[in-house]
Every structure is written in structure tokens, then in C-alpha cells.
Design an enzyme around this catalytic site. Sequence first.
Site, PDB file in Angstrom:
ATOM      1  N   HIS A 114       3.721  -1.317   3.878  1.00 30.74           N
ATOM      2  CA  HIS A 114       4.107   0.016   3.390  1.00 30.74           C
ATOM      3  C   HIS A 114       4.639   0.918   4.501  1.00 30.74           C
ATOM      4  O   HIS A 114       5.251   1.954   4.215  1.00 30.74           O
ATOM      5  CB  HIS A 114       2.920   0.697   2.707  1.00 30.74           C
ATOM      6  CG  HIS A 114       2.414  -0.046   1.515  1.00 30.74           C
ATOM      7  ND1 HIS A 114       3.232  -0.396   0.457  1.00 30.74           N
ATOM      8  CD2 HIS A 114       1.174  -0.532   1.222  1.00 30.74           C
ATOM      9  CE1 HIS A 114       2.515  -1.059  -0.448  1.00 30.74           C
ATOM     10  NE2 HIS A 114       1.271  -1.148  -0.001  1.00 30.74           N
ATOM     11  N   HIS A 128       1.003  -5.107  -4.247  1.00 33.52           N
ATOM     12  CA  HIS A 128       1.748  -3.858  -4.095  1.00 33.52           C
ATOM     13  C   HIS A 128       3.119  -4.166  -3.487  1.00 33.52           C
ATOM     14  O   HIS A 128       3.218  -4.950  -2.540  1.00 33.52           O
ATOM     15  CB  HIS A 128       0.983  -2.884  -3.192  1.00 33.52           C
ATOM     16  CG  HIS A 128      -0.414  -2.633  -3.668  1.00 33.52           C
ATOM     17  ND1 HIS A 128      -1.517  -3.231  -3.084  1.00 33.52           N
ATOM     18  CD2 HIS A 128      -0.875  -1.879  -4.692  1.00 33.52           C
ATOM     19  CE1 HIS A 128      -2.610  -2.836  -3.730  1.00 33.52           C
ATOM     20  NE2 HIS A 128      -2.253  -2.022  -4.702  1.00 33.52           N
TER      21      HIS A 128
END
Length: 299
Positions: free
Chosen positions: A120, A159
Amino acid sequence: MSLAIVHHPAFDAQFDAAHRFPMSKFTRLAQILVEDGLADGGFFQPIPAPEHWLELAHAPAYVEAVLTQRVDRATEKAIGFAVDDRVAMRSRCATGGTVLAARLALERGIACNTAGGSHHAAREGGAGFSVFNDVAVAASVMLADGEVGRVLVFDCDVHQGDGTARIFADDRRVFTLSIHGERNYPHPKAVSDLDLGLPDKTGDEDYLAVLPELLATAFDRAHPDIVFYNAGVDPHVDDRLGRLSLTDTGLAERDRRVIGFFRDRDVPVAGVIGGGYSRDIEALSRRHSILHRVAAAFA
């Protein structure tokens, strides 16, 4: 030849056991790999990633802020924890670990980190428990040094690998693929070279059914000299943040199919553990060890 496994004690920044991020899993994973004979030859220990490596994937101002522990509060909030000296060192060592795993994979065909997959973190800053994007840094280092010419990031964390997608959005040498939970973090999603968002509760059979086409398409489009495989275990049915419904058996078969596909084509694979979230550190750490157990069969 035994599997090359990379580990550093600094991977564990020693968070309080009540913290939302299960930091102690890194220590327990390494212990399990030793206890079960997967690391009986010891670990390869990385160097902390130097500043010039980090700046290949991250803005110099952000790198300096992490290294001097001066990350602003908004970024720390996005990351999910304060960036103190232990977190900064952990992030540098985990990144160095993925670089080392990649170089070992080029030599041996396959190697795995006991950390990594902090996907991320984008160029301007961290997010989602990710300080530095270790795979993006490692890919950038190897490209800059001429060790490889083309890279595939095959990301199976639940994710989306949004930071990686954004870092390499304009770099045709790196092909980013993400298979993830469509309704899960992050919001909004980035645009990878190939994305597949899965519905909540997707189980083993449906998950495994989509892999053959994704693997073939990624291979044909990427023509990779190396694959970075993010083997996140957060698609597991018992994961606190996952929303999918894979079992241990499903995760192992996923890893076997992904690694086997590329090794059958003589493409080196560098494995990182990605995400996994549980209060049960023993169960979680053993779940992460699935990657190393499967990879050992291909060493």
C-alpha cells in the site's frame, strides 16, 4: 538444495500484543520454520535498505522523514502506527530482505522472505500498515542494476496492491497484477495492469478456478525475468480483515499453482508473505509458513 529463506530479527518491531497489527508473527514464523526443519541451514540475513535504494520507489522527502522518524501525523494515521526508530529499521530490513530474496531467486530459481508485501505504500508516502513498498523497491533496484529487464508482480493479498500499481503506472518494464476482495480496502482502488476483484465469501474452488487464465495472461503480457509473488494469507476464512473464505488447503494449492506455473517456465520467483491478521499468533504464523512449505518443494 534447500529453500533460501531470508529473515532478520528486526522484522519484529515489538508492538504491544493488543495492537491491531500482529507484529509478533514475524518472530514466530521464523521459529516455526526452524522447528519444522525448513530453515535447518539457517537464514540469509539482509542489510537494511540504504537510502538510495528507497528513493528509487519513494519520494526523497518521504524517505528522509522515515529515516529520521519525522513522518507527519496524517501519514502515520494512514499507515496505522507511529514510525519510530524500531519501525523505521524494521521497514528498511524488510525491504532489504525482499531485495536479497530476489537476488537469491535469480541464483537458485526461488527464494522467500519472512516479511514483505507492504504494497500500500506509494511514492509519496505509506498507508495500510505499509511504510516502504519493499517489492517496488526491490524491482526498481534490480532494474536499475541491470539484473533483470522485465518484472511481474503477482499479488494475491486480499487487499489490492494499490501502491505498487501507482508506483509503476508509467513503467512498461513492470507488470502489476492484483487478485483481491473487491469490497475490501483500499477505497478507491488503483488501476493495475491486470486486476480481478472477487466478491465476499469467495472460497477455494472459485478462487482456484480463476488462476489459470490470470497466470497465462500475465505471463504472455509481462514476459518476466522475475516474479515477485505476494502470498498474503488474508483471503483465509478466519482472517479478521479478509472477507474471503479460503482454507489452509486452498491457500497451499494457490501457492502451488502460482509458483509451479512460473517455475515450470524457468522464471525465478521471489516470495513475500503479505498480509494476515489474527489475534491467534500461532495459527497465523503457521498459515504464513504455507508459502515456505510449498516453495521448498520447488527449491
